[in-house]
Design an enzyme around this catalytic site. Sequence first.
Site, PDB file in Angstrom:
ATOM      1  N   PHE A  53     -74.161  13.221 -38.058  1.00 43.77           N
ATOM      2  CA  PHE A  53     -75.062  12.219 -37.495  1.00 43.77           C
ATOM      3  C   PHE A  53     -74.261  11.181 -36.732  1.00 43.77           C
ATOM      4  O   PHE A  53     -73.064  11.019 -36.969  1.00 43.77           O
ATOM      5  CB  PHE A  53     -75.864  11.540 -38.617  1.00 43.77           C
ATOM      6  CG  PHE A  53     -77.345  11.649 -38.434  1.00 43.77           C
ATOM      7  CD1 PHE A  53     -77.990  12.832 -38.706  1.00 43.77           C
ATOM      8  CD2 PHE A  53     -78.090  10.568 -37.992  1.00 43.77           C
ATOM      9  CE1 PHE A  53     -79.359  12.944 -38.537  1.00 43.77           C
ATOM     10  CE2 PHE A  53     -79.462  10.670 -37.816  1.00 43.77           C
ATOM     11  CZ  PHE A  53     -80.110  11.864 -38.084  1.00 43.77           C
TER      12      PHE A  53
ATOM     13  N   GLN B  34     -83.190  -1.964 -32.725  1.00 41.15           N
ATOM     14  CA  GLN B  34     -82.586  -0.694 -32.334  1.00 41.15           C
ATOM     15  C   GLN B  34     -83.489   0.109 -31.410  1.00 41.15           C
ATOM     16  O   GLN B  34     -84.648   0.352 -31.739  1.00 41.15           O
ATOM     17  CB  GLN B  34     -82.282   0.139 -33.577  1.00 41.15           C
ATOM     18  CG  GLN B  34     -81.722   1.509 -33.239  1.00 41.15           C
ATOM     19  CD  GLN B  34     -81.031   2.135 -34.431  1.00 41.15           C
ATOM     20  OE1 GLN B  34     -81.686   2.730 -35.286  1.00 41.15           O
ATOM     21  NE2 GLN B  34     -79.736   1.966 -34.516  1.00 41.15           N
TER      22      GLN B  34
ATOM     23  N   HIS C 115     -83.894   3.693 -30.248  1.00 38.29           N
ATOM     24  CA  HIS C 115     -83.436   5.048 -30.567  1.00 38.29           C
ATOM     25  C   HIS C 115     -83.266   5.800 -29.260  1.00 38.29           C
ATOM     26  O   HIS C 115     -84.147   5.755 -28.401  1.00 38.29           O
ATOM     27  CB  HIS C 115     -84.455   5.756 -31.457  1.00 38.29           C
ATOM     28  CG  HIS C 115     -83.931   7.002 -32.099  1.00 38.29           C
ATOM     29  ND1 HIS C 115     -83.654   8.134 -31.370  1.00 38.29           N
ATOM     30  CD2 HIS C 115     -83.594   7.289 -33.374  1.00 38.29           C
ATOM     31  CE1 HIS C 115     -83.180   9.064 -32.189  1.00 38.29           C
ATOM     32  NE2 HIS C 115     -83.135   8.571 -33.415  1.00 38.29           N
TER      33      HIS C 115
ATOM     34  N   LEU D  55     -90.704  10.051 -32.017  1.00 44.28           N
ATOM     35  CA  LEU D  55     -89.276  10.213 -32.315  1.00 44.28           C
ATOM     36  C   LEU D  55     -88.820  11.673 -32.264  1.00 44.28           C
ATOM     37  O   LEU D  55     -89.492  12.567 -32.770  1.00 44.28           O
ATOM     38  CB  LEU D  55     -89.015   9.652 -33.721  1.00 44.28           C
ATOM     39  CG  LEU D  55     -87.610   9.850 -34.306  1.00 44.28           C
ATOM     40  CD1 LEU D  55     -86.594   9.008 -33.552  1.00 44.28           C
ATOM     41  CD2 LEU D  55     -87.586   9.482 -35.785  1.00 44.28           C
TER      42      LEU D  55
ATOM     43  N   GLU E 280     -82.014  12.254 -34.237  1.00 40.96           N
ATOM     44  CA  GLU E 280     -80.612  12.353 -33.855  1.00 40.96           C
ATOM     45  C   GLU E 280     -80.006  13.633 -34.443  1.00 40.96           C
ATOM     46  O   GLU E 280     -78.980  14.117 -33.986  1.00 40.96           O
ATOM     47  CB  GLU E 280     -79.904  11.130 -34.446  1.00 40.96           C
ATOM     48  CG  GLU E 280     -78.514  10.872 -33.977  1.00 40.96           C
ATOM     49  CD  GLU E 280     -78.089   9.477 -34.446  1.00 40.96           C
ATOM     50  OE1 GLU E 280     -78.651   8.487 -33.939  1.00 40.96           O
ATOM     51  OE2 GLU E 280     -77.225   9.382 -35.313  1.00 40.96           O
TER      52      GLU E 280
ATOM     53  N   ARG F 231     -76.127   4.552 -32.016  1.00 45.62           N
ATOM     54  CA  ARG F 231     -77.357   4.564 -31.220  1.00 45.62           C
ATOM     55  C   ARG F 231     -77.361   3.531 -30.108  1.00 45.62           C
ATOM     56  O   ARG F 231     -77.850   3.796 -29.011  1.00 45.62           O
ATOM     57  CB  ARG F 231     -78.555   4.337 -32.133  1.00 45.62           C
ATOM     58  CG  ARG F 231     -78.826   5.545 -32.984  1.00 45.62           C
ATOM     59  CD  ARG F 231     -79.973   5.327 -33.929  1.00 45.62           C
ATOM     60  NE  ARG F 231     -80.212   6.565 -34.671  1.00 45.62           N
ATOM     61  CZ  ARG F 231     -81.014   6.653 -35.717  1.00 45.62           C
ATOM     62  NH1 ARG F 231     -81.659   5.584 -36.150  1.00 45.62           N
ATOM     63  NH2 ARG F 231     -81.183   7.807 -36.336  1.00 45.62           N
TER      64      ARG F 231
ATOM     65  N   HIS G 246     -87.146   1.425 -32.293  1.00 42.52           N
ATOM     66  CA  HIS G 246     -87.194   2.269 -33.481  1.00 42.52           C
ATOM     67  C   HIS G 246     -87.031   1.490 -34.774  1.00 42.52           C
ATOM     68  O   HIS G 246     -87.678   1.801 -35.767  1.00 42.52           O
ATOM     69  CB  HIS G 246     -86.074   3.303 -33.354  1.00 42.52           C
ATOM     70  CG  HIS G 246     -86.008   4.298 -34.477  1.00 42.52           C
ATOM     71  ND1 HIS G 246     -87.079   5.093 -34.804  1.00 42.52           N
ATOM     72  CD2 HIS G 246     -85.013   4.640 -35.321  1.00 42.52           C
ATOM     73  CE1 HIS G 246     -86.727   5.879 -35.819  1.00 42.52           C
ATOM     74  NE2 HIS G 246     -85.489   5.611 -36.167  1.00 42.52           N
TER      75      HIS G 246
ATOM     76  N   ARG H 171     -77.936  -0.370 -36.669  1.00 41.89           N
ATOM     77  CA  ARG H 171     -77.958   0.501 -37.832  1.00 41.89           C
ATOM     78  C   ARG H 171     -77.474   1.900 -37.472  1.00 41.89           C
ATOM     79  O   ARG H 171     -77.802   2.421 -36.425  1.00 41.89           O
ATOM     80  CB  ARG H 171     -79.385   0.592 -38.379  1.00 41.89           C
ATOM     81  CG  ARG H 171     -79.527   1.598 -39.500  1.00 41.89           C
ATOM     82  CD  ARG H 171     -80.882   1.566 -40.150  1.00 41.89           C
ATOM     83  NE  ARG H 171     -81.968   2.089 -39.353  1.00 41.89           N
ATOM     84  CZ  ARG H 171     -82.175   3.388 -39.120  1.00 41.89           C
ATOM     85  NH1 ARG H 171     -81.340   4.296 -39.583  1.00 41.89           N
ATOM     86  NH2 ARG H 171     -83.219   3.766 -38.401  1.00 41.89           N
TER      87      ARG H 171
END
Lengths: 231, 587
Positions: free
Chosen positions: B119, B240, B242, B252, B255, B286, B353, B398
């Site tokens: 990730f 954030q 995304h 969404l 990732e 991100r 996000h 994050r």
Amino acid sequence: MRFRIFRYDPDKDEKPAMRDYEVALDPHDRMLLDALVRIKEQDDSLSLRRSCREGVCGSDAMNINGKNGLACVTKLSGLKEPVELRPLPGLPVIRDLIVDMTQFFKQYHSVKPYLINEDPPPEKERLQSPKEREELDGLYECILCACCSTSCPSFWWNPDKFVGPAGLLQAYRFIADSRDQATAERLDDLEDPYRLFRCHSIMNCVDACPKNLNPTRAIGKIKELMVKRSV
Amino acid sequence: MAVARRNFDAVVVGAGGAGLRASLQLAEAGLSVAVLSKVFPTRSHTVAAQGGIGAALGNMGEDSWLWHMYDTVKGSDWLGDQDAIEFMVREAPKLVYELEHFGMPFDRNENGTVYQRPFGGHSQNFGERPVQRSCCAADRTGHAMLHTLYQRNVRARTQFFVEWMALDLVRDAKGEVLGVTALEMETGEVMVLHARATLFATGGAGRIFSSTTNAFICTGDGLGMAARVGIPLEDMEFWQFHPTGVAGAGVLITEGVRGEGGYLLNKGGERFMERYAPNLKDLASRDVVSRAMATEIKEGRGAGPHGDYLLLKLDHLGPEVIDKRLPGIREIAKKFADVDPVKDPIPVVPTVHYMMGGIPTNYRGEVVVPQGGDPEAVVPRFYAAGECACASVHGANRLGTNSLTDLLVFGKAAAESMIKFLQENPGHKDLPKDAAERTQARLARLDGQKNGESVAEVGMEIRRTMQAHCGVFRFPDMLAKGVKKIREIADRATRTQVKDKSRVFNTARVEALELDNLIEAARASMVSAEARRESRGAHDRADHHSRDDANWLKHTLWYKDGDRLEYKPVHMKPLTARSIEPKVRTY
């Protein structure tokens, strides 16, 4: 685009009625839920549940042109006009498109929808092979939207006694889990003329499921296990 | 008018991952717990999380909580509190194992252990190479986790108040929190839930933006309730984006697609992330990937007829991997983008996000505010966990998978703090006489409003303003105008009107009450962003291009009263590990 929507507010209406709406759509409005949000901008009294708008939370199940489905993943382009919207059949209506799901969840809870394993847990994870884990595919993905159970005549007639496809799918989800130790107890609980055996495999549930799950197959597997243990 | 009241040891507001993990702990401790939720628990927004839970299990190769900690601090652009981060990454493996014991259907390796995927921003050996740390259930990890936690609560016989919306926090003259007022949506009744301890697990406020991955219910209710009783909101400028929301729809795309080997292309078919993050490429943090994408679009290399999106390619993974690891993505792409990713790339665009900021807490889940010279005095009987809280483990950005980790770790930690407090402090404190006054005044105002503003219209204005003035790239003049605009909208938000007067399941009223919360989240975000004159994590300012640790290595606190800001220091000292000193952040 034209819609006919079931309206009923027990606070002021004596009985339900269908109301017609015409709404101008934006090119970005792709799904039925987009249109319902626009209608609500015109008439804020239209009540419905909705949340994720991507088919994973299970809030906006309704009867769409005679078939149960989720408004957020039903494309407007495929719908015949006027689009007729009603609450999910077979459950008491609270208001407009909102039904009382108490009975549905009661049945879900009745199958003990949680892993039962009385061994002291190991320090790390319990091991499970990819093949054992694969047994859960097509079962754990249920979103509890109730499209299936409310399309099932057996559930309409006996919502208090027949577990219904959603509950039975979850019962099998735990029977099928290599980590669960309560298969015998779970089968005992379902061995009943109503709880399991009201299913006559008419497969409305399979047709209605917006996640392409197959409760009928899961029910068949439960029945198979019962036969196996009786011989 | 007299308002009914009920007493509980603990009230939990919100039944997503954090709320359910907390309520489980509280119910199993034998306490009387009421869990309030606007929606049936499994409809909470945790259900939409896809990619996985971050925990250094080391199932796929060597891993260490120290590396997870380093990645999280670096990901946060050094704004995360290092004590809270150490606490989270060390607790994470235990809580993932526990979730597995609860029945979570994790994907598995051949040897039977939990499968973990790579990730963004997660690395081996302090940034050297990607690591497989994300514990997942296909691309439906949040769904699997939320249902597992709910099921475990069914077993524990937790008491749920489903479709009850908390409206206001009850705080007495000494500042102690004594529960909430709440609306039962089905009947329209208002009640005071009198609690010895109250936990907010109310989720984020992504619905202040027009392009968001967030569900309709993510309206910052906890933030609004806290702000209205004088509790500041921390680090609200950090939102954030995304990298991969479906263009146009906002839905969404995990990732995990890039974790499994997918990558981004511009209109020329170039794998542009190689230019921006030569080491981790598409698996950079991100904020870094979203900025790179926005730059590509801005400089004319976006794809599509209007050049306004980029392409996420994954067909080279083959249908087998896609159907096994990313089945939900295939479904979403077909439904929302009309492409089958087995053949064609998915059009994607950076989309709001996650809210890094929130209600200030320490790593024990206790809400803390500046008082009498102490920057972090505990607000008695008040706790917060999950996206609504700011511990702060995410700082200015994050890392993917750390949100679910956060829910589990701080849901449980907050519950344990509550249990300890309740053991040491028996009995209820008296409710103030005016406990329901604020709520009754809000409802009466709404019912009596004449010639008011439309809720839908004001909501749209908030979202448009946030999107235009507080996006991926932020400009000083736009921010200044944004502050002015959002203050005007806040004024309009006090005059909203609903036509529907029914008592029964009045969702128009619910939306109007949500708007009171949205506006506080929006105002806090815009005002905090305008003031922070540096670029850090997700906050990128055109006039101050770099991070400024000398002046801005500090947390923002926004107060509703006076619409003003204060600041407090970042915890640079971990619990036991060595402090990770700020350095230049590259991927």
